[in-house]
Design an enzyme around this catalytic site. Structure first.
Site, PDB file in Angstrom:
ATOM      1  CE  LYS A 176      -3.514   4.284   6.408  1.00 17.37           C
ATOM      2  NZ  LYS A 176      -3.972   5.588   5.914  1.00 17.37           N
ATOM      3  CG  ASP A 222      -0.637  12.836  -7.513  1.00 17.40           C
ATOM      4  OD1 ASP A 222      -0.682  12.515  -6.296  1.00 17.40           O
ATOM      5  OD2 ASP A 222       0.032  12.207  -8.349  1.00 17.40           O
ATOM      6  CB  SER A 237      -5.141   1.386   9.269  1.00 19.68           C
ATOM      7  OG  SER A 237      -5.371   0.011   9.172  1.00 19.68           O
ATOM      8  CB  CYS A 286      -2.923  -2.260   8.917  1.00 20.78           C
ATOM      9  SG  CYS A 286      -4.186  -3.199   8.038  1.00 20.78           S
ATOM     10  CD  GLN A 314     -10.262 -15.792   7.121  1.00 20.48           C
ATOM     11  OE1 GLN A 314     -10.479 -16.958   7.409  1.00 20.48           O
ATOM     12  NE2 GLN A 314     -10.189 -15.399   5.868  1.00 20.48           N
ATOM     13  NE  ARG A 323      -6.011  -6.062  12.454  1.00 24.73           N
ATOM     14  CZ  ARG A 323      -5.472  -5.810  11.253  1.00 24.73           C
ATOM     15  NH1 ARG A 323      -6.210  -5.308  10.293  1.00 24.73           N
ATOM     16  NH2 ARG A 323      -4.214  -6.067  11.027  1.00 24.73           N
ATOM     17  CE1 TYR A 349      -3.632   1.400   3.991  1.00 25.95           C
ATOM     18  CE2 TYR A 349      -3.962  -0.086   5.847  1.00 25.95           C
ATOM     19  CZ  TYR A 349      -4.367   0.993   5.088  1.00 25.95           C
ATOM     20  OH  TYR A 349      -5.521   1.655   5.427  1.00 25.95           O
ATOM     21  CG  ASN A 361     -11.776  -4.581   8.475  1.00 27.57           C
ATOM     22  OD1 ASN A 361     -11.258  -4.383   7.385  1.00 27.57           O
ATOM     23  ND2 ASN A 361     -11.428  -5.574   9.285  1.00 27.57           N
TER      24      ASN A 361
END
Ligand code: NAD
Length: 334
Positions: A154, A55, A119, A121, A221, A287, A150, A179
């Site tokens: 990042k 972990d 990302s 994002c 979208q 996007r 998220y 993606n």
């Protein structure tokens, strides 16, 4: 050097598993894959790779994971499609522990190279309101208004990489993936993204003989999707380059979700009745990746046609679903 130790954090996941496979193909002889999941849940696993279950939220485990490495790829994160990240913001933000502890270990142990998977994002939401998008350039991350949870993690982790480079001279490289899709990834369970989810839904309708598909949002979208092979190529180029700023690694082939469904129906050879779930998480309206910078720096950009990549992805998910239906163990190990 091919006998330098390479560590892939998140090696049990989709991109990490492919990266391990790719490094083996390139002739690297000392690869360590690290993931939190039990090894039975890894998408790809190889007997000649040192596979560790650790972990990486925990600092001590990060030191054990990277000990002796020349290059470290950080592909470990709690992540998923919109259904996951919109409902698990705290969990997504906790991935900050992984990157922070890995960077500390890399610094203290004198490791040469560190790659971080960021990302699309991170980009400012105001620039993604229109389905008729203007593709996102690297500078569009600021002023900051990333995807809640998220995306903030990042963006923060990107900056952590930047400051470890500036203050401690660590060779950090940051990719902003748009993606990524392909075989050997999540296609059900709640973390899957649109390409895999669409394949699964179409295959399920075909196998069950029903004629329906539910689509999240109104289907208008728009997105671009990058095939895994392009992701790997861009990742390796960036990791070993002199380019130090975050850079888009994404396809610029823009499609609407309706067009993605058309494509998968065509691959499957069926036509389904669509219903639109307007309450489901759907993310930003539009996007796309602006690839001016990656073209300038590397003279290259991801270019696998969506149709070609989706055929490979569809075939793999189809085989997995058939195997499950027949009660066979799903075999994703080598
Ligand atoms: P994935 O979920 O398939 O793989 C991530 C892996 O990290 C998983 O196997 C998970 O078990 C592992 N992990 C999570 N927390 C961990 C921890 N504390 N310690 C050890 N392992 C841990 O996701 P992926 O699609 O392979 O994504 C890889 C990276 O690329 C992630 O950082 C992700 O945010 C980033 N990324 C992916 C996409 C995409 O479209 N797939 C897009 C942008 C960015």
């Amino acid at each position: 050097m091919k006998n330098d130790l390479v560590v892939v954090c998140g090696g049990g996941g989709f991109i990490g598993g492919h990266l391990v496979a790719d490094l083996r193909r390139q002739g690297f002889t000392r690869i360590r894959a690290v993931d939190r999941k039990p090894q039975t849940g890894w998408y790809q696993r190889f007997p000649d790779v040192e596979n560790l279950v650790l972990d990486l939220d925990l600092k001590g485990n990060c030191y054990s994971a990277v000990q002796g490495a020349y290059t470290v790829y950080n592909l470990a994160a709690d992540m998923g499609g919109m259904g996951f990240i919109e409902n698990n913001k705290a969990l997504c933000m906790l991935s900050v522990l992984i990157n922070t502890h890995l960077l500390q270990a890399v610094k203290d142990l004198g490791i040469q190279r560190y790659f971080y998977a960021s990302s699309a994002c991170v980009y400012n939401g105001d620039k993604q309101r229109d389905t008729n998008v203007t593709a996102l350039k690297e500078e569009d991350a600021y002023p900051a208004l990333p995807e809640d949870g998220y995306g903030w993690e990042k963006l923060f982790s990107e900056r952590m990489c930047r400051h470890f480079r500036e203050d401690y001279g660590i060779w950090t490289r940051v990719a902003r993936y748009h993606n990524v899709y392909g075989p050997f990834g999540t296609y059900d369970g709640g973390r899957e993204k649109a390409p895999a989810a669409t394949c699964r839904k179409v295959i399920a309708a075909k196998l069950a003989g029903t004629n329906d598909i539910e689509i999240w949002g109104d289907g208008h979208q728009t997105r671009s999707f990058m095939y895994i092979d392009d992701c790997l190529k861009g990742t390796q180029m960036l990791t070993h380059s002199d380019f130090v700023e975050p850079i888009n690694i994404g396809s610029s082939e823009l499609v609407s979700i309706n067009q993605l469904v058309d494509m998968v129906e065509d691959i499957a050879g069926i036509k389904l009745k669509r219903s639109y779930n307007l309450k489901a998480p759907k993310g930003v309206n539009g996007r796309n990746s602006d690839n001016t910078l990656i073209q300038k720096v590397f003279g290259w950009e991801p270019s696998t046609r969506l149709r070609d990549g989706m055929e490979q992805t569809y075939r793999w998910i189809h085989d997995q679903m058939i195997a499950r239906k027949e009660g066979k163990a799903v075999q994703s190990f080598h």
